[in-house]
Design a protein around this motif. Structure first.
Motif, short mmCIF file in Angstrom:
data_model
loop_
_atom_site.label_atom_id
_atom_site.label_comp_id
_atom_site.label_asym_id
_atom_site.label_seq_id
_atom_site.Cartn_x
_atom_site.Cartn_y
_atom_site.Cartn_z
N MET A 74 0.85 -1.21 0.00
CA MET A 74 0.00 0.00 0.00
C MET A 74 0.88 1.25 0.00
N ALA A 75 0.54 2.20 -0.82
CA ALA A 75 1.36 3.40 -0.94
C ALA A 75 1.34 4.19 0.37
N LYS A 76 2.46 4.82 0.69
CA LYS A 76 2.52 5.67 1.88
C LYS A 76 1.66 6.91 1.67
N ARG A 77 1.11 7.39 2.77
CA ARG A 77 0.26 8.59 2.67
C ARG A 77 1.09 9.85 2.94
N ILE A 78 1.04 10.78 1.99
CA ILE A 78 1.73 12.06 2.13
C ILE A 78 0.70 13.17 2.38
N LEU A 79 0.98 14.00 3.37
CA LEU A 79 0.17 15.20 3.62
C LEU A 79 0.97 16.39 3.10
N LEU A 80 0.45 17.02 2.07
CA LEU A 80 1.18 18.10 1.39
C LEU A 80 0.50 19.44 1.68
N ASP A 81 1.28 20.37 2.17
CA ASP A 81 0.81 21.71 2.48
C ASP A 81 0.65 22.52 1.19
N MET A 82 -0.27 23.49 1.19
CA MET A 82 -0.44 24.34 0.01
C MET A 82 0.41 25.61 0.08
N ASP A 83 0.06 26.47 1.05
CA ASP A 83 0.69 27.79 1.14
C ASP A 83 2.17 27.65 1.49
N GLN B 286 3.82 21.98 -9.96
CA GLN B 286 2.85 21.18 -10.74
C GLN B 286 3.42 19.80 -11.09
N GLU B 287 4.65 19.79 -11.61
CA GLU B 287 5.26 18.51 -11.99
C GLU B 287 5.52 17.67 -10.74
N GLY B 288 6.00 18.32 -9.69
CA GLY B 288 6.32 17.59 -8.46
C GLY B 288 5.09 16.98 -7.81
N THR B 289 4.00 17.73 -7.79
CA THR B 289 2.78 17.20 -7.19
C THR B 289 2.23 16.05 -8.02
N GLU B 290 2.34 16.17 -9.33
CA GLU B 290 1.86 15.08 -10.19
C GLU B 290 2.68 13.81 -9.92
N TYR B 291 3.98 13.99 -9.72
CA TYR B 291 4.86 12.86 -9.40
C TYR B 291 4.44 12.22 -8.06
N LEU B 292 4.26 13.05 -7.04
CA LEU B 292 3.85 12.51 -5.73
C LEU B 292 2.51 11.80 -5.83
N ASN B 293 1.60 12.38 -6.62
CA ASN B 293 0.26 11.80 -6.76
C ASN B 293 0.30 10.43 -7.44
N SER B 294 1.29 10.24 -8.30
CA SER B 294 1.39 8.97 -9.02
C SER B 294 2.02 7.88 -8.16
N LYS B 295 2.79 8.29 -7.15
CA LYS B 295 3.57 7.32 -6.38
C LYS B 295 3.04 7.10 -4.96
N TYR B 296 2.34 8.07 -4.43
CA TYR B 296 1.90 8.03 -3.03
C TYR B 296 0.38 8.21 -2.93
N ASP B 297 -0.11 7.96 -1.71
CA ASP B 297 -1.50 8.25 -1.37
C ASP B 297 -1.51 9.71 -0.90
N LEU B 298 -1.80 10.59 -1.81
CA LEU B 298 -1.56 12.03 -1.58
C LEU B 298 -2.81 12.77 -1.10
N TYR B 299 -2.62 13.57 -0.06
CA TYR B 299 -3.67 14.48 0.40
C TYR B 299 -3.09 15.90 0.49
N ILE B 300 -3.87 16.85 0.04
CA ILE B 300 -3.51 18.26 0.20
C ILE B 300 -4.17 18.73 1.48
N VAL B 301 -3.36 19.16 2.44
CA VAL B 301 -3.89 19.55 3.76
C VAL B 301 -3.52 21.00 4.00
N THR B 302 -4.53 21.84 4.07
CA THR B 302 -4.26 23.28 4.18
C THR B 302 -5.07 23.91 5.31
N ALA B 303 -4.36 24.69 6.11
CA ALA B 303 -5.02 25.42 7.20
C ALA B 303 -5.77 26.60 6.58
N ALA B 304 -7.08 26.49 6.50
CA ALA B 304 -7.86 27.48 5.75
C ALA B 304 -9.04 28.02 6.53
N VAL B 305 -9.42 27.36 7.62
CA VAL B 305 -10.71 27.69 8.23
C VAL B 305 -10.68 29.03 8.96
#
Lengths: 171, 171
Positions: free
Chosen positions: A1-10, A69-88
């Motif tokens: 199972m692919a590892k889960r990555i939490l990727l920040d936006m800002d 853009q390229e980097g996120t596409e790469y992570l998305n292809s290899k990992y279980d990717l979530y974009i996690v952003t402090a927005a509330v």
């Protein structure tokens, strides 16, 4: 199972500082550089920071970080990717961030987006973030993305990366 | 340290079915009851479900579930409470849900709100939800809140509660 990555936006996918620099120049004529911001309190350079962040369109029109853009596409292809952003805390930013992601990262599905106040309850194997306060309580591998706010600080517990090129090499 | 509770909004804090019933009556004159919906496909009763959910104000004006305000205040005083709601598939609902929470649960801070697509990466000790699909992958204690969509189904792995009164007794 692919590892889960939490990727920040800002400060990782989106270049918030560049947008602040652009707006400050437009509003006051003051030219501020990244170098000025390094290790300094941003309020010194952007006295109207809160108004700028609340301005309609601020998060909808953020410039992309180089290679995001390229980097996120790469992570998305290899990992279980979530974009996690402090927005509330800036609730109007949520729809702007959603639309920005849809436009610039169309392969990211809504199921992969998390708009939160605190990142503490979000779990994964790897977190990529520019804010030490988000990385500290995280239990997995902690990757600090260099930004002016953290550049002069030493964090032995984190792996530091300086750009998206480093992400491609590391992950 | 207090246990962390992940509390669902729709169908637990907010009475989504009541809003659909009200709108269907207003739109078509058809009177639908909770009993009609029990165990049935909601699309049979609300053929315009998608349009109704996308309608501006739908999530801003949701009626409260009986006892939700007092019950949530109790949970907030005793536990490390987060409101976790699947909202990103209907991105305009995020700001409406935020405003609804602010109005009806003013003691819930933005830091305690999570607007996500999937709840899988959100971790805690206890999850309260009306959707088995959210409870199944959760590792902690799983509490199923009875709603017409789940009333006739048997889930031996979950603790079922029928109202906020049961929450006060159980937790």
């Amino acid at each position: 199972m692919a590892k889960r990555i939490l990727l920040d936006m800002d400060g990782v996918m989106a270049d918030v500082y560049q947008n602040l620099i652009n707006l400050e120049y437009r509003n006051s004529g003051r030219r501020i550089s990244y170098r000025d911001l390094e290790g300094n309190n941003v309020l010194t350079y952007f006295p109207n920071l809160s108004e700028m962040l609340h301005q309609k369109g601020f998060f909808r029109n953020l410039p992309l970080m180089a290679g995001a853009q390229e980097g996120t596409e790469y992570l998305n292809s290899k990992y279980d990717l979530y974009i996690v952003t402090a927005a509330v805390k800036l609730p109007d930013s949520m729809i702007e961030k959603y639309e920005w992601l849809q436009e610039n990262f169309p392969y990211i599905r809504p199921q992969q987006m998390i708009f939160c106040g605190s990142k503490i309850p979000v779990c994964g194997d790897i977190m990529i973030d520019d804010h030490p306060k988000n990385l500290y309580p995280f239990c997995g591998e902690r990757i600090l993305f260099t930004q002016p706010n953290n550049i002069h600080m030493d964090f032995p517990d984190f792996v530091r990366i300086n750009s998206w090129k480093d992400i491609d090499t590391l992950l």
